[in-house]
Design a protein around this motif. Sequence first.
Motif, PDB file in Angstrom:
ATOM      1  N   THR A  59      -8.377  16.638   3.286  1.00 56.51           N
ATOM      2  CA  THR A  59      -9.186  15.289   3.280  1.00 56.51           C
ATOM      3  C   THR A  59      -8.216  14.233   3.731  1.00 56.51           C
ATOM      4  O   THR A  59      -6.933  14.331   4.045  1.00 56.51           O
ATOM      5  CB  THR A  59      -9.576  14.956   1.708  1.00 56.51           C
ATOM      6  N   GLY A  60      -8.643  12.809   3.681  1.00 56.65           N
ATOM      7  CA  GLY A  60      -7.826  11.884   4.437  1.00 56.65           C
ATOM      8  C   GLY A  60      -6.610  11.537   3.629  1.00 56.65           C
ATOM      9  O   GLY A  60      -5.548  11.189   4.221  1.00 56.65           O
ATOM     10  N   THR A  61      -6.891  11.504   2.226  1.00 60.47           N
ATOM     11  CA  THR A  61      -5.609  11.144   1.471  1.00 60.47           C
ATOM     12  C   THR A  61      -4.752  12.319   1.325  1.00 60.47           C
ATOM     13  O   THR A  61      -3.093  12.023   1.266  1.00 60.47           O
ATOM     14  CB  THR A  61      -5.846  10.706  -0.011  1.00 60.47           C
ATOM     15  N   GLU A  62      -4.943  13.639   1.522  1.00 56.96           N
ATOM     16  CA  GLU A  62      -4.122  14.722   1.636  1.00 56.96           C
ATOM     17  C   GLU A  62      -3.184  14.599   2.903  1.00 56.96           C
ATOM     18  O   GLU A  62      -1.884  14.933   2.736  1.00 56.96           O
ATOM     19  CB  GLU A  62      -5.050  16.034   1.690  1.00 56.96           C
ATOM     20  N   ILE A  63      -3.556  14.495   3.937  1.00 57.72           N
ATOM     21  CA  ILE A  63      -2.816  14.230   5.233  1.00 57.72           C
ATOM     22  C   ILE A  63      -1.743  13.197   4.993  1.00 57.72           C
ATOM     23  O   ILE A  63      -0.692  13.295   5.483  1.00 57.72           O
ATOM     24  CB  ILE A  63      -3.550  14.244   6.536  1.00 57.72           C
ATOM     25  N   LYS A  64      -2.329  12.130   4.366  1.00 61.60           N
ATOM     26  CA  LYS A  64      -1.089  10.788   4.323  1.00 61.60           C
ATOM     27  C   LYS A  64      -0.036  11.493   3.217  1.00 61.60           C
ATOM     28  O   LYS A  64       1.059  10.996   3.705  1.00 61.60           O
ATOM     29  CB  LYS A  64      -1.780   9.542   3.645  1.00 61.60           C
ATOM     30  N   SER A  65      -0.418  12.227   2.146  1.00 57.46           N
ATOM     31  CA  SER A  65       0.511  12.653   1.300  1.00 57.46           C
ATOM     32  C   SER A  65       1.591  13.732   2.218  1.00 57.46           C
ATOM     33  O   SER A  65       2.927  13.771   1.835  1.00 57.46           O
ATOM     34  CB  SER A  65       0.115  13.331   0.088  1.00 57.46           C
ATOM     35  N   ILE A  66       0.877  14.414   2.870  1.00 51.83           N
ATOM     36  CA  ILE A  66       1.698  15.316   3.609  1.00 51.83           C
ATOM     37  C   ILE A  66       2.689  14.760   4.644  1.00 51.83           C
ATOM     38  O   ILE A  66       3.984  15.105   4.606  1.00 51.83           O
ATOM     39  CB  ILE A  66       1.034  16.258   4.468  1.00 51.83           C
ATOM     40  N   ARG A  67       2.354  13.591   5.246  1.00 50.05           N
ATOM     41  CA  ARG A  67       3.366  12.901   5.957  1.00 50.05           C
ATOM     42  C   ARG A  67       4.281  12.180   5.399  1.00 50.05           C
ATOM     43  O   ARG A  67       5.522  12.137   6.081  1.00 50.05           O
ATOM     44  CB  ARG A  67       2.445  11.886   7.206  1.00 50.05           C
ATOM     45  N   PRO A  88      -1.094  13.209  -5.150  1.00 50.93           N
ATOM     46  CA  PRO A  88      -2.098  12.105  -4.676  1.00 50.93           C
ATOM     47  C   PRO A  88      -1.339  11.124  -4.064  1.00 50.93           C
ATOM     48  O   PRO A  88      -0.043  10.896  -4.300  1.00 50.93           O
ATOM     49  CB  PRO A  88      -2.507  11.806  -6.127  1.00 50.93           C
ATOM     50  N   TYR A  89      -2.204  10.434  -3.188  1.00 51.22           N
ATOM     51  CA  TYR A  89      -1.582   9.435  -2.403  1.00 51.22           C
ATOM     52  C   TYR A  89      -1.302   8.133  -3.076  1.00 51.22           C
ATOM     53  O   TYR A  89      -2.395   7.989  -4.028  1.00 51.22           O
ATOM     54  CB  TYR A  89      -2.439   9.277  -1.078  1.00 51.22           C
ATOM     55  N   GLU A  90      -0.420   7.620  -3.214  1.00 52.83           N
ATOM     56  CA  GLU A  90      -0.111   6.339  -4.028  1.00 52.83           C
ATOM     57  C   GLU A  90      -1.189   5.276  -3.942  1.00 52.83           C
ATOM     58  O   GLU A  90      -1.828   4.479  -4.716  1.00 52.83           O
ATOM     59  CB  GLU A  90       1.188   5.553  -3.972  1.00 52.83           C
ATOM     60  N   GLN A  91      -1.655   5.057  -2.739  1.00 56.74           N
ATOM     61  CA  GLN A  91      -2.507   4.014  -2.319  1.00 56.74           C
ATOM     62  C   GLN A  91      -3.953   4.481  -2.132  1.00 56.74           C
ATOM     63  O   GLN A  91      -4.858   3.424  -1.590  1.00 56.74           O
ATOM     64  CB  GLN A  91      -2.109   3.232  -1.025  1.00 56.74           C
ATOM     65  N   GLY A  92      -4.261   5.613  -2.620  1.00 62.08           N
ATOM     66  CA  GLY A  92      -5.615   6.162  -2.438  1.00 62.08           C
ATOM     67  C   GLY A  92      -6.588   5.805  -3.408  1.00 62.08           C
ATOM     68  O   GLY A  92      -7.613   6.133  -3.315  1.00 62.08           O
ATOM     69  N   ASN A  93      -6.180   5.363  -4.523  1.00 59.70           N
ATOM     70  CA  ASN A  93      -7.147   4.902  -5.992  1.00 59.70           C
ATOM     71  C   ASN A  93      -8.244   5.870  -5.891  1.00 59.70           C
ATOM     72  O   ASN A  93      -8.099   7.111  -6.230  1.00 59.70           O
ATOM     73  CB  ASN A  93      -7.659   3.633  -5.685  1.00 59.70           C
ATOM     74  N   ARG A  94      -9.392   5.517  -5.782  1.00 63.23           N
ATOM     75  CA  ARG A  94     -10.386   6.478  -6.152  1.00 63.23           C
ATOM     76  C   ARG A  94     -11.017   7.629  -5.205  1.00 63.23           C
ATOM     77  O   ARG A  94     -11.638   8.504  -5.500  1.00 63.23           O
ATOM     78  CB  ARG A  94     -11.957   5.668  -6.477  1.00 63.23           C
ATOM     79  N   PHE A  95     -10.448   7.568  -3.777  1.00 63.62           N
ATOM     80  CA  PHE A  95     -10.579   8.309  -2.859  1.00 63.62           C
ATOM     81  C   PHE A  95      -9.598   9.529  -3.021  1.00 63.62           C
ATOM     82  O   PHE A  95      -9.464  10.496  -2.093  1.00 63.62           O
ATOM     83  CB  PHE A  95     -10.677   7.889  -1.787  1.00 63.62           C
ATOM     84  N   ASN A  96      -8.773   9.415  -4.024  1.00 62.90           N
ATOM     85  CA  ASN A  96      -7.679  10.747  -4.003  1.00 62.90           C
ATOM     86  C   ASN A  96      -8.299  12.016  -4.404  1.00 62.90           C
ATOM     87  O   ASN A  96      -9.408  12.077  -4.672  1.00 62.90           O
ATOM     88  CB  ASN A  96      -6.663  10.271  -5.138  1.00 62.90           C
ATOM     89  N   HIS A  97      -7.414  13.137  -4.081  1.00 64.16           N
ATOM     90  CA  HIS A  97      -7.839  14.417  -4.207  1.00 64.16           C
ATOM     91  C   HIS A  97      -7.478  15.142  -5.505  1.00 64.16           C
ATOM     92  O   HIS A  97      -6.631  14.716  -6.145  1.00 64.16           O
ATOM     93  CB  HIS A  97      -7.594  15.246  -2.828  1.00 64.16           C
ATOM     94  N   ASP A  98      -7.864  16.355  -5.645  1.00 61.40           N
ATOM     95  CA  ASP A  98      -7.204  17.119  -6.823  1.00 61.40           C
ATOM     96  C   ASP A  98      -5.983  17.763  -6.171  1.00 61.40           C
ATOM     97  O   ASP A  98      -6.109  18.324  -5.184  1.00 61.40           O
ATOM     98  CB  ASP A  98      -8.361  18.103  -7.234  1.00 61.40           C
ATOM     99  N   PRO A  99      -4.886  17.508  -6.595  1.00 58.72           N
ATOM    100  CA  PRO A  99      -3.450  18.108  -5.880  1.00 58.72           C
ATOM    101  C   PRO A  99      -3.629  19.769  -5.980  1.00 58.72           C
ATOM    102  O   PRO A  99      -2.870  20.336  -5.002  1.00 58.72           O
ATOM    103  CB  PRO A  99      -2.415  17.937  -7.101  1.00 58.72           C
TER     104      PRO A  99
END
Length: 155
Positions: A32-40, A67-78
Amino acid sequence: MPSEGIKVVSENRKAFHDYFIEDRLEAGIILTGTEIKSIRNGRVNLKDSYAHLDNGEIWVYQMHISPYEQGNRFNHDPLRPRKLLLHRSEISKLVGKIQQQGLTLIPTKMYLKKGLAKVELGVAQGKKNYDKRQALAEKESKRDIERALKDRNRS
């Protein structure tokens, strides 16, 4: 594998301690979008993860992507299961190897290649306790030899 355009995000060192890695394979991963940001940002842990075949598809379980720090409600299950992208022929080849007793799929490395997240899968066979002790003894003796050579070169 050439190192051009590859940034290693996470390595599973425990896999090399607990398993004999017989074969390696590169696979894409659906994120998902926030996962790739956390991976980067390098917030991935492969320590207890494993891959499994379900309905002709290969999925990774227990891969922790924070979870991505700036992801708020769009974050994913780790720890959610994530589907791996492989060709049908690669999957059938892996199924043939997995059918052998004692072989399993273990993610050994996650990296970014040309901006895309990739997972390196290892076809692995579990080590016994005496194999682990033997590997540690070899590592320690190698370290002692290196130290002796280093001290010898100083003199």
